[in-house]
Each structure stands twice: as C-alpha cells, then as structure tokens.
Design a protein around this motif. Sequence first.
Motif, PDB file in Angstrom:
ATOM      1  N   LEU A 146       0.582  -1.138  -0.080  1.00 40.19           N
ATOM      2  CA  LEU A 146      -0.034  -0.113   0.086  1.00 40.19           C
ATOM      3  C   LEU A 146       1.190   1.621  -0.089  1.00 40.19           C
ATOM      4  CD1 LEU A 146      -2.827  -0.752   2.775  1.00 40.19           C
ATOM      5  CD2 LEU A 146      -2.622  -0.412   0.307  1.00 40.19           C
ATOM      6  N   PHE A 147       1.736   1.560   0.873  1.00 37.26           N
ATOM      7  CA  PHE A 147       2.581   2.425   0.651  1.00 37.26           C
ATOM      8  C   PHE A 147       4.243   1.809   0.517  1.00 37.26           C
ATOM      9  CE2 PHE A 147      -0.675   2.976   4.344  1.00 37.26           C
ATOM     10  CZ  PHE A 147      -1.327   3.690   3.865  1.00 37.26           C
ATOM     11  N   SER A 148       4.560   1.900  -0.261  1.00 34.23           N
ATOM     12  CA  SER A 148       5.941   1.598  -0.269  1.00 34.23           C
ATOM     13  C   SER A 148       7.159   2.572   0.410  1.00 34.23           C
ATOM     14  CB  SER A 148       6.667   2.032  -1.574  1.00 34.23           C
ATOM     15  OG  SER A 148       6.374   3.486  -2.556  1.00 34.23           O
ATOM     16  N   ASP A 149       6.452   4.315   0.409  1.00 34.52           N
ATOM     17  CA  ASP A 149       7.164   5.600   1.306  1.00 34.52           C
ATOM     18  C   ASP A 149       6.661   5.786   1.548  1.00 34.52           C
ATOM     19  OD1 ASP A 149       7.742   7.840  -0.067  1.00 34.52           O
ATOM     20  OD2 ASP A 149       7.261   5.763  -1.544  1.00 34.52           O
ATOM     21  N   VAL A 150       6.661   5.953   2.718  1.00 32.02           N
ATOM     22  CA  VAL A 150       6.088   6.852   4.080  1.00 32.02           C
ATOM     23  C   VAL A 150       6.328   8.313   4.155  1.00 32.02           C
ATOM     24  CG1 VAL A 150       4.250   5.883   4.298  1.00 32.02           C
ATOM     25  CG2 VAL A 150       6.286   5.925   5.898  1.00 32.02           C
ATOM     26  N   GLU A 151       5.852   9.316   5.138  1.00 32.42           N
ATOM     27  CA  GLU A 151       6.465  10.254   5.243  1.00 32.42           C
ATOM     28  C   GLU A 151       5.729  10.683   6.628  1.00 32.42           C
ATOM     29  OE1 GLU A 151       7.793  13.503   3.208  1.00 32.42           O
ATOM     30  OE2 GLU A 151       9.385  12.177   1.393  1.00 32.42           O
ATOM     31  N   GLY A 152       6.289  10.800   7.183  1.00 36.46           N
ATOM     32  CA  GLY A 152       5.663  12.020   8.665  1.00 36.46           C
ATOM     33  C   GLY A 152       4.324  10.812   9.249  1.00 36.46           C
ATOM     34  N   PHE A 153       5.051   9.295   9.411  1.00 35.16           N
ATOM     35  CA  PHE A 153       3.726   8.808   9.462  1.00 35.16           C
ATOM     36  C   PHE A 153       5.017   7.464  10.199  1.00 35.16           C
ATOM     37  CE2 PHE A 153       0.810   5.493   6.953  1.00 35.16           C
ATOM     38  CZ  PHE A 153       1.243   4.478   7.956  1.00 35.16           C
ATOM     39  N   ASP A 154       4.164   6.963  11.321  1.00 37.46           N
ATOM     40  CA  ASP A 154       4.729   6.291  12.374  1.00 37.46           C
ATOM     41  C   ASP A 154       4.164   4.609  12.186  1.00 37.46           C
ATOM     42  OD1 ASP A 154       5.138   4.544  14.392  1.00 37.46           O
ATOM     43  OD2 ASP A 154       5.671   5.821  16.329  1.00 37.46           O
ATOM     44  N   ARG A 155       5.322   4.236  11.213  1.00 40.99           N
ATOM     45  CA  ARG A 155       4.619   3.076  10.761  1.00 40.99           C
ATOM     46  C   ARG A 155       3.752   1.948  11.840  1.00 40.99           C
ATOM     47  NH1 ARG A 155       5.545   0.893   5.277  1.00 40.99           N
ATOM     48  NH2 ARG A 155       6.779   2.415   3.855  1.00 40.99           N
ATOM     49  N   GLY A 156       4.918   1.533  13.231  1.00 38.96           N
ATOM     50  CA  GLY A 156       4.287   1.490  14.165  1.00 38.96           C
ATOM     51  C   GLY A 156       3.532   1.081  15.143  1.00 38.96           C
ATOM     52  N   GLU A 157       3.068   2.921  15.434  1.00 40.60           N
ATOM     53  CA  GLU A 157       1.853   3.888  15.948  1.00 40.60           C
ATOM     54  C   GLU A 157       0.837   3.086  14.589  1.00 40.60           C
ATOM     55  OE1 GLU A 157       0.481   7.485  16.643  1.00 40.60           O
ATOM     56  OE2 GLU A 157       1.316   8.052  15.270  1.00 40.60           O
ATOM     57  N   VAL A 158       1.020   3.721  13.442  1.00 37.23           N
ATOM     58  CA  VAL A 158      -0.270   1.964  12.764  1.00 37.23           C
ATOM     59  C   VAL A 158      -0.299   1.293  13.035  1.00 37.23           C
ATOM     60  CG1 VAL A 158      -1.112   2.805  10.215  1.00 37.23           C
ATOM     61  CG2 VAL A 158       0.598   5.331  11.127  1.00 37.23           C
ATOM     62  N   ARG A 159       0.311   0.242  12.716  1.00 34.28           N
ATOM     63  CA  ARG A 159       0.330  -1.086  12.924  1.00 34.28           C
ATOM     64  C   ARG A 159      -0.371  -1.023  14.237  1.00 34.28           C
ATOM     65  NH1 ARG A 159       2.583  -6.534  12.832  1.00 34.28           N
ATOM     66  NH2 ARG A 159       0.857  -7.638  13.388  1.00 34.28           N
ATOM     67  N   ALA A 160       0.076  -0.181  15.376  1.00 29.96           N
ATOM     68  CA  ALA A 160      -1.064  -0.995  17.012  1.00 29.96           C
ATOM     69  C   ALA A 160      -2.606  -0.517  16.566  1.00 29.96           C
ATOM     70  CB  ALA A 160      -0.593  -0.441  17.726  1.00 29.96           C
TER      71      ALA A 160
END
Length: 470
Positions: free
Chosen positions: A166-180
């Motif tokens: 979905l998101f090969s690259d992200v900015e300003g996005f905490d992958r851990g927080e979104v996963r939780a």
Amino acid sequence: MLTQSLARPAETLFVPASSPPLTRMVSLVTTARLMRDNPMAILPEPLFRQTRLTGPYLGRSVHQVSGPAEMKSILQDNFSAWRKSPLIMRMLTPILGDAILTAHGESWRRQRMTLQPAFLKRRLDRFAPLMADAADAAVETLNTPAPVDVHHVMNDTTFAVIERALFSDVEGFDRGEVRAAIEVLLEEIGRVRYSDLAPFPEWAPRLMTPGALRARKVFRTAADGQIRRRRALDDPGADLLGLLLKVRDEETGQGLSDVEIRDTLMTFVAAGHETTAIALTWAFYLVANDPDIQAALRAEADAVFGQGVPSAEDASRLLLTRQVIEEALRLYPPAPILGRRAVEDTEICGHPVRKGDVALLAFYALQRHETLWDNPNAFDPDRWSASRRPADRYMSMAFGGGPRACIGAQFSMMEAAIILSVVLSRLTVEPAHGDVVPVMQVTLRPRGGMPLRFRPRPWDRRASGAAQAV
Ligand code: HEM
C-alpha cells in the motif's frame, strides 16, 4: 491449467482437525451465544449431506446453503436480490465506511470497476520482491529451536506485505503507531457483541469503544496525510496507494475521492492481511503433518528458484505449492460462512425466499460436503491436479463468487505461494501442537494459535556453502 500430480492411496492421507457440527436442536438464546463465541458451532450436521436447510429466525426464514447450485443462485444468478447481512454491515461500516467491501448498488459498481485494473496480474507482479523479502524475514523468526506460533508470525508477515504494497514510502507516518491502531480496529471489527445480533435496522449506529475511536482517528489522520502528500507529487507512485490515486472508471473517467481512497486502504488491510495469514497457518499445519507433501514442495522450490528467491513468474510455476494452498483453503476457508439478506422476494434453486430472509452461505460445509468430495476431510492436494480438479468453480468458494468475488485473490495466491515455498526451501516443519480446534473469530483460526517446530534443512546448500567458505 497446469498442475502437479501426486496421487496417493486414500488410507495414507492425513485427516486434519475439523469443526464439530451441531447435532441437536438449540434454543434462540443458545444460537445467539454460539454466534457470538464461534459461529462454526451453528452449522448443523445435515448440511454436510443436504444442500439447503430452512428454519425460522425472529419472524423470518434463515436459509443455510451448502451446494454449488445454491451458492451460484445467490451470488451470481440472483445477485441483485441480495445484500450483505445487517450483522456484517453493522460491524464493518463504522471502520471501513462505504468502500468496496461494504458498498452496494451504484456506489459498489463504480468502485469495483475503478479498482479492477489495479489488480491486473501485470500490475501485481511488481509486488513479488516485497513478498519474497517478507518471506525471508519470516524464515529468520521461525528458525528457532523452540516451537513457534506460526499464526502469529504469518500475521506479522502478511501485514508487512500489505503495508509495503500500500505504502512503499511514507513521510510523517509512524509505521508502528499505525500498525497498533490497525490491530485495534481489526479486533473491533471481529468481535460480535450481543447487541449486534439484535434486529436493529442497519443504519442504527454501532457503539465503538473509546480505544477503537482513537485508533480510527490515528489511522485516518495517517492515511489522509499520505493521500495529500502523494496528490501533490507529479507521479503518485506505483504502490497500491499510487494506483488508487491514478485509477479511473473507464466509462465516466471519474477517479476515487480522498475519503474513498482512505477507506479502501483500510479495507485492503482488513480484507487481505489476516485472511492470507490464516491460509498460510493452515497450510503449514497440513504440511507439518504430511512429510511426503513437504518433501515434494521442497523439491519443487529447488527446481523452480533453486538457491535464489522466487520472482512473480516463478510463483506461477509453483504448481504443487498452489495446489497445497487451494487444499488448505478448501479445508479451512478463512471466511467460512457469508451472510446475505434478501432485499426483494426471490428464490434459491426454485425454493421461494421472502424479502428480509437471511441466507447463510456455509462454504465450510460445501467444501467438506459428503456428496461432493471423495474423502472430504482428508488433506489431498492431488484433488487440484489437472485430471481431478472440480469443473464447477462453485464447489470451492474461499474467495467468494459472482460479481463480488474477492478482488485480491491473485495477489494473495502469489503471496501465499511465495511465502510457503521460501520458508520450506530453507526450513523443515514438524507438529508441536496438541488438539487443534478450528474456531471462527473473524476468520477460521486454530483456537489458541498453531505451535509448530521449524528447523534448518539438514543439508541446506546455503548453510554448507557458508561452512565451506569458513
Ligand atoms: C486468502 C486470502 C483471501 C481470502 C480467503 C479472501 C476472501 C474473500 C471473500 C470470501 C470475499 C467475498 C466477500 C463477500 O462476498 O461478502 C472477498 C472479497 C474481497 N476481498 Fe478478499 N480474500 C483474501 C485476500 C484478499 C486480499 C489480499 C485483498 C486485497 C489486497 C482482498 C480484498 C477484497 C476486497 C476488496 C473484497 C470485496 C470485493 C467486492 O465486494 O467487490 N482480499 N474476499
């Protein structure tokens, strides 16, 4: 279609765990309790021999169906007479909005037509390398002396795949927080409450827990931010988010709105991550208990991609691996029961249905039906070989059927083939589980997880090569 033959005598086949059918009449209160705790427990035993059972439920009829013709009648022939069940709508809509999985009528048609091109095989092939990377990471985690809960590891693995797709690259996005946050939302979607079973109208709001409301905000803020950022770029990118920003309805030239894209992102995570993880979990359980098939899969991996990693083209040549996955999906369909409600008077194979009646499409009973399959409860990947595979596609329905069949089926078959094959090319797997009980909690899962023991291949050429180098 090309397939691999591995015919074996019936008495040598592994007969894996099954869900015990209901063998007695139960009260409405018990039905509600079973629906909440494990809807598999309401499938009556005769449904494995007959193809339709009709009974009363709160002033309406409930039609439980388990035959290919009945499935086709509801999902294809009388498609517009049915809508997804109020229960599923009430549970999904607060989190998935009016995206493709929950939309109906013109809104669904437009979204389906618009999204379909994003799932063309040539577009999906680009995701093979990230599936192989996730499989590599799974090998690292599984390769420990103690038994590992493979369901847990597969959940992480397929989450990594869908998130990177979905998101090969992200900015300003905490992958851990979104996963939780996504975990909280999936939990909220999956938990049936007694209030969900009451005959409230579909539009009556479902109360969400404060934790789920917070998680929805975290996810939506993160997704909205990425959509805004990508829209501002000349090229929104080749990942699924980029494709969602580019796709247009062929007839009208209209694209998706930002809200539709955001809800579609969440829908792909909800529909695609746990389902594929659970298919892989059952596939590992089956091959752990069937050393011959396991050895044959390993030989296939060696022949197709040797010491490398499989490309998209290799994934389509992993024929036996795909047959094993198809057989795992037959024995344990991740979505074992679908619910539909009639929105007009209709019929199921000539049997009258009144507006408001409910149909339960019991894929689990269909796929283990005594009159349809030889040895229905045995693990026999050979039944998917060219000479034996069923001609009627409505006999095996893990991906649904008709116009609303799963849009991600090819994506998940490629993903599952790559992950299963890469893991088995490096590790052996043995059972470490006790009694296995399939229960329906969102998907058809093994109660309490699936501990299995993985070990490096004894004669792993990679390991021996490394040893020689030292
Ligand atoms: C083994 C994995 C999977 C299984 C067993 C599965 C199963 C299903 C089933 C049974 C349906 C039909 C639901 C219904 O008619 O009510 C469905 C629909 C859908 N699936 Fe999958 N799915 C899987 C993987 C995926 C993946 C990887 C994605 C996305 C990347 C996905 C996205 C969807 C969507 C968007 C729909 C709704 C289609 C529509 O209503 O037009 N699924 N899936």
